[in-house]
Design a protein around this motif. Structure first.
Motif, mmCIF file in Angstrom:
data_model
loop_
_atom_site.group_PDB
_atom_site.id
_atom_site.type_symbol
_atom_site.label_atom_id
_atom_site.label_comp_id
_atom_site.label_asym_id
_atom_site.label_seq_id
_atom_site.Cartn_x
_atom_site.Cartn_y
_atom_site.Cartn_z
ATOM 1 N N PHE B 177 -43.311 56.168 -66.813
ATOM 2 C CA PHE B 177 -43.008 56.573 -65.442
ATOM 3 C C PHE B 177 -44.146 57.360 -64.790
ATOM 4 O O PHE B 177 -44.545 57.043 -63.678
ATOM 5 C CB PHE B 177 -41.686 57.342 -65.396
ATOM 6 C CG PHE B 177 -40.491 56.498 -65.786
ATOM 7 C CD1 PHE B 177 -40.465 55.143 -65.503
ATOM 8 C CD2 PHE B 177 -39.397 57.049 -66.440
ATOM 9 C CE1 PHE B 177 -39.378 54.346 -65.858
ATOM 10 C CE2 PHE B 177 -38.304 56.267 -66.797
ATOM 11 C CZ PHE B 177 -38.296 54.918 -66.517
ATOM 12 N N THR B 178 -44.683 58.370 -65.462
ATOM 13 C CA THR B 178 -45.778 59.115 -64.806
ATOM 14 C C THR B 178 -47.000 58.217 -64.614
ATOM 15 O O THR B 178 -47.752 58.389 -63.655
ATOM 16 C CB THR B 178 -46.190 60.378 -65.597
ATOM 17 O OG1 THR B 178 -46.272 60.039 -66.956
ATOM 18 C CG2 THR B 178 -45.259 61.532 -65.365
ATOM 19 N N ALA B 251 -40.280 54.283 -57.111
ATOM 20 C CA ALA B 251 -40.672 54.788 -58.439
ATOM 21 C C ALA B 251 -41.989 55.549 -58.338
ATOM 22 O O ALA B 251 -42.218 56.507 -59.087
ATOM 23 C CB ALA B 251 -40.803 53.633 -59.422
ATOM 24 N N ALA B 255 -42.550 59.346 -59.565
ATOM 25 C CA ALA B 255 -43.621 59.677 -60.514
ATOM 26 C C ALA B 255 -44.475 60.824 -59.962
ATOM 27 O O ALA B 255 -44.901 61.706 -60.722
ATOM 28 C CB ALA B 255 -44.489 58.449 -60.778
ATOM 29 N N GLU B 258 -42.723 64.004 -60.607
ATOM 30 C CA GLU B 258 -42.841 64.377 -62.025
ATOM 31 C C GLU B 258 -44.146 65.115 -62.291
ATOM 32 O O GLU B 258 -44.165 66.174 -62.907
ATOM 33 C CB GLU B 258 -42.814 63.119 -62.911
ATOM 34 C CG GLU B 258 -41.517 62.367 -62.887
ATOM 35 C CD GLU B 258 -40.531 62.813 -63.945
ATOM 36 O OE1 GLU B 258 -40.913 62.874 -65.114
ATOM 37 O OE2 GLU B 258 -39.382 63.129 -63.577
ATOM 38 N N ILE B 401 -38.371 48.511 -63.208
ATOM 39 C CA ILE B 401 -38.953 49.861 -63.280
ATOM 40 C C ILE B 401 -38.175 50.818 -62.372
ATOM 41 O O ILE B 401 -37.817 51.933 -62.787
ATOM 42 C CB ILE B 401 -40.447 49.813 -62.871
ATOM 43 C CG1 ILE B 401 -41.260 49.109 -63.954
ATOM 44 C CG2 ILE B 401 -40.993 51.219 -62.622
ATOM 45 C CD1 ILE B 401 -42.691 48.785 -63.550
ATOM 46 N N ASN B 402 -37.911 50.400 -61.147
ATOM 47 C CA ASN B 402 -37.203 51.289 -60.216
ATOM 48 C C ASN B 402 -35.785 51.594 -60.700
ATOM 49 O O ASN B 402 -35.334 52.739 -60.631
ATOM 50 C CB ASN B 402 -37.178 50.677 -58.816
ATOM 51 C CG ASN B 402 -38.475 50.952 -58.080
ATOM 52 O OD1 ASN B 402 -38.727 52.064 -57.635
ATOM 53 N ND2 ASN B 402 -39.323 49.942 -57.976
ATOM 54 N N PHE B 405 -36.046 53.951 -63.758
ATOM 55 C CA PHE B 405 -36.455 55.314 -63.381
ATOM 56 C C PHE B 405 -35.261 56.049 -62.759
ATOM 57 O O PHE B 405 -34.964 57.201 -63.092
ATOM 58 C CB PHE B 405 -37.632 55.259 -62.400
ATOM 59 C CG PHE B 405 -38.533 56.472 -62.432
ATOM 60 C CD1 PHE B 405 -38.061 57.711 -62.857
ATOM 61 C CD2 PHE B 405 -39.861 56.382 -62.036
ATOM 62 C CE1 PHE B 405 -38.883 58.833 -62.888
ATOM 63 C CE2 PHE B 405 -40.700 57.492 -62.059
ATOM 64 C CZ PHE B 405 -40.206 58.717 -62.485
ATOM 65 N N SER B 408 -32.816 56.997 -65.352
ATOM 66 C CA SER B 408 -33.294 58.149 -66.109
ATOM 67 C C SER B 408 -33.050 59.452 -65.342
ATOM 68 O O SER B 408 -32.729 60.479 -65.936
ATOM 69 C CB SER B 408 -34.781 57.944 -66.385
ATOM 70 O OG SER B 408 -35.329 59.049 -66.985
ATOM 71 N N GLU B 440 -37.909 55.050 -71.348
ATOM 72 C CA GLU B 440 -39.243 54.575 -70.956
ATOM 73 C C GLU B 440 -39.717 53.471 -71.904
ATOM 74 O O GLU B 440 -40.317 52.480 -71.478
ATOM 75 C CB GLU B 440 -40.237 55.732 -70.948
ATOM 76 C CG GLU B 440 -39.935 56.746 -69.857
ATOM 77 C CD GLU B 440 -41.100 57.671 -69.558
ATOM 78 O OE1 GLU B 440 -42.234 57.201 -69.445
ATOM 79 O OE2 GLU B 440 -40.853 58.885 -69.421
ATOM 80 N N THR B 443 -37.909 50.268 -71.199
ATOM 81 C CA THR B 443 -38.371 49.680 -69.935
ATOM 82 C C THR B 443 -39.750 49.042 -70.126
ATOM 83 O O THR B 443 -40.027 47.956 -69.612
ATOM 84 C CB THR B 443 -38.424 50.761 -68.831
ATOM 85 O OG1 THR B 443 -37.198 51.491 -68.850
ATOM 86 C CG2 THR B 443 -38.627 50.156 -67.464
#
Lengths: 224, 460
Positions: B177-178, B251, B255, B258, B401-402, B405, B408, B440, B443
């Motif tokens: 994610f980051t 996303a 990120a 984060e 991904i979206n 995230f 999460s 993560e 994913t």
């Protein structure tokens, strides 16, 4: 304990993931080749754990040591790994599996692979409800170095109904190996805790650690 | 040996050893680790250039006296030293970024995204593993100029066409994610490659003239140039943010939160402050939110807002008049520059839209699959093959991904509650972290699977 047939496997794969009896296998590349009449052919994944040159005289299965035993290696699809004669390596299947709650699995070496004296499993039983890529304990028991390549069919997964089914309870996941997607280093309890659980109060299994983190084996415990 | 020749020999030998070390370093790393094709192309270039450099140095020493003593030869050696100094800086973080240390599936997706943009079909980005807790793009413009000079001088292969460099903080190597922040750095690469800094100058000058009037027209050139530089840098930051938001959707904003949270950047005074290269975080989230709302993303994210969504809305709601850019010795100039900059936002948005419109993240697959992806994750299962109504579907990577995230951020406890031994009345940070890490990982595996599934030969 009847073995699941291809049609039963397909039928369970169609069930939605919340259904405890559903089966997930992903990615299922070339489905017709992957599904046999009574088993699923699984491919080799891209990540491996190779034995590390170990500095201690032996490996102690405790909670702190497991990651020292192996070194990770990535072999992209299209590349290969050579397993020397009489050597071992941990791999994993390319496919991620979610087993139904009422189905157990057994993973076997594909016969064509076995004929080159590669063995892929020494702990072949998979419990109902398991999630993750399956860890393969690959051993080359031949006298010849053998080449492995990710993406190759290596294993056969046979699925069996558990009968009678365990009473339905809230599904809980084991945190020890929670849905691994790569081969993971083994996870152990400390021998002291392990043995304490069966009433053994004193143990001499874990060698003492010296201040620098090096281990010193206590060969003759004075308090025995 | 003639003393001048001895001096030159010492100099050349020193450079020769330096270059040989780098060549052997690259050879050794390539032999022992796997790299993505972009890194392999870079190392191959370094190795070929090293061979040519070594040959050049030998030829220089062997040439008759007037040649090696000439200013021309000295200039050549100086240029070589400069170039190899830059390469030295790049080689180590590139070598550290082997495939066990970088999020390979995400980088694959990033490169596919880049190559699908008009004008970038041959582009590649080398990943660097950086000691800084920040992401950055290494500007290749000056590097390419030096490379062109060296290529001509040594008759060496040209610097690989379309090669860029983006850096990941080493602590984030395995994160998914980051590392979506890499899309921002890709935006910088696109901005530089497209030559947008020069293209925006007329609008920048117009905006400065409109806001500063005679003050700008009569200012000395160094000050005018400095003002332009600030606006262009802020335009580039805006471009990179919007580029990332276009391609990867909300996303990217999550990120950003984060990372900024980790760096403790989101407190009020700091989040309102521009600096000479960056816009204020409040402004950045305002731009991103504006785009996400216009594209329909924000409305798709569901009713109960996560803390990240609330924070984005809170930061985005700060008034433009609150933005700060303190310029020492010239009161008011900072706020005037911000006012001028805000006038150039529209052309920047248009530039991003022009580059990314064909590849903009689509909300429809997100709407179609996010609920199912959440169910897969809540069942500790990789969401690359979804069974819906008896049929198998493979969701696109960006939707995956979206959805993951958001899961999460919003629903991790659903999964956590199913983990044996977890006690909701005594939550443990380590449990939360472990399960977040697993999401993560699943994913990332899904992105890897989806790339494989889309590569399969089609039947018929």
């Amino acid at each position: 304990m009847p073995i699941l047939s291809r049609s039963e496997i397909r039928e369970r794969m169609k069930r939605e993931v919340d259904n405890p009896t559903s089966l997930v296998i992903t990615p299922l590349l070339e489905e017709d080749d992957a599904l046999d009449s009574d088993s699923i052919n699984l491919r080799l994944g891209s990540y491996f754990l190779l034995p590390r040159f170990f500095q201690q005289p032996f490996f102690c299965p405790d909670s702190k040591s497991s990651s020292f035993l192996q070194v990770s290696v990535h072999v992209p699809l299209g590349d290969y790994l050579v397993v020397p004669a009489h050597q071992t390596v941990l791999g994993a299947t390319l496919e991620f599996i979610k087993l139904p709650r009422n189905v157990s699995g057994q993973i076997l070496t594909k016969s064509s692979v076995a004929r080159t004296f590669i063995v892929i499993e020494t702990a072949p039983w998979i419990h109902p409800g398991y999630r993750g890529c399956l860890t393969l304990e690959i051993a080359n028991v031949s006298n010849t170095p053998l080449l492995l390549y990710p993406g190759r069919f290596m294993a056969q997964l046979v699925l069996m109904d558990v009968s009678p089914e365990e009473p339905a309870a809230d599904e809980r996941f084991n945190p020890k190996y929670l849905g691994p997607v790569y081969p993971e280093a083994p996870s152990f309890r400390d021998p002291k805790d392990d043995l304490a659980a069966i009433g053994i109060p004193e143990t001499w299994v874990i060698p003492e650690r010296e201040p620098g983190g090096q281990r010193r084996t206590r060969s003759s415990p004075t308090n025995r | 040996m003639h003393s001048e020749l001895a001096g030159l020999m010492q100099d050349a030998a020193s450079l020769h050893r330096f270059v040989r070390f780098l060549r052997e370093f690259c050879e050794e790393r390539r032999a022992t680790h796997h790299y993505l094709s972009s890194s392999r192309a870079f190392f191959l270039y370094v190795q070929q250039l090293a061979e040519k450099t070594e040959t050049f140095l030998q030829r220089l020493i062997s040439s008759p006296e007037p040649t090696y003593r000439s200013p021309r030869a000295e200039r050549k050696v100086a240029a070589l030293k400069r170039f190899w100094t830059v390469l030295h800086w790049l080689i180590k973080p590139a070598a550290d970024a082997h495939t066990l240390r970088v999020p390979v599936p995400l980088l694959g997706l990033l490169e596919r995204h880049l190559r699908s943009l008009g004008g970038f079909s041959e582009s590649k980005v080398v990943t660097l593993l950086s000691p800084d807790l920040n992401y950055f793009q290494y500007r290749t413009g000056p590097l390419r100029e030096l490379a062109a000079q060296v290529t001509l001088m040594l008759d060496a292969p040209p610097f690989p066409e379309g090669l860029g460099f983006i850096a990941i903080p080493y602590s984030q190597e395995s994160r998914l994610f980051t590392n979506l922040l890499l899309y921002h750095e890709l935006g910088h690469f696109a901005f530089e490659t497209e030559g947008n800094a020069a293209g925006l100058l007329p609008q920048v000058d117009d905006a400065l003239t409109a806001v500063l009037g005679e003050q700008f027209a009569s200012a000395p050139e160094p000050l005018r140039s400095w003002c332009r530089g600030r606006l262009v840098a802020w335009c580039e930051e805006t471009y990179a943010d919007l580029f990332a938001t276009f391609l990867i959707g909300p996303a990217y904003s999550f990120a950003s939160i984060e990372l900024f949270n980790l760096l403790a950047l989101l407190e009020a005074p700091r989040s309102l402050r521009f600096d000479s290269e960056h816009t204020a975080d409040a402004y950045r989230f305002n731009e991103q939110l504006n785009y996400l709302k216009n594209a329909g993303w924000w409305q798709c994210l569901g009713g109960a807002k996560t803390e990240h969504q609330k924070l984005i809305e809170k930061l985005a709601a700060r008034k433009e008049e609150e933005y700060l850019y303190p310029v020492p010795d010239i009161p008011q100039l900072g706020s005037l520059l911000i006012r001028a900059f805000l006038r150039v936002r529209v052309p920047v948005r248009e530039l991003v839209a022009k580059t990314c419109k064909e590849c903009a993240a689509d909300t429809r697959p997100f709407v179609a699959y996010s609920e199912a992806i959440w169910r897969y994750l809540a069942n500790a299962t990789v969401p690359s093959t979804l069974s819906l109504g008896g049929e198998a579907f493979h969701p696109p990577e960006v939707a995956t991904i979206n959805s993951a995230f958001l899961f999460s951020l919003a629903s991790l406890s659903r999964l956590l509650a199913k983990v044996e031994g977890y006690d909701a009345s005594r939550p443990k940070v380590s449990d939360y972290g472990q399960v977040a890490g697993r999401i993560e990982l699943w994913t990332m595996k899904a992105i890897e699977d989806l790339a494989l599934l889309s590569r399969r030969p089609k039947v018929g």
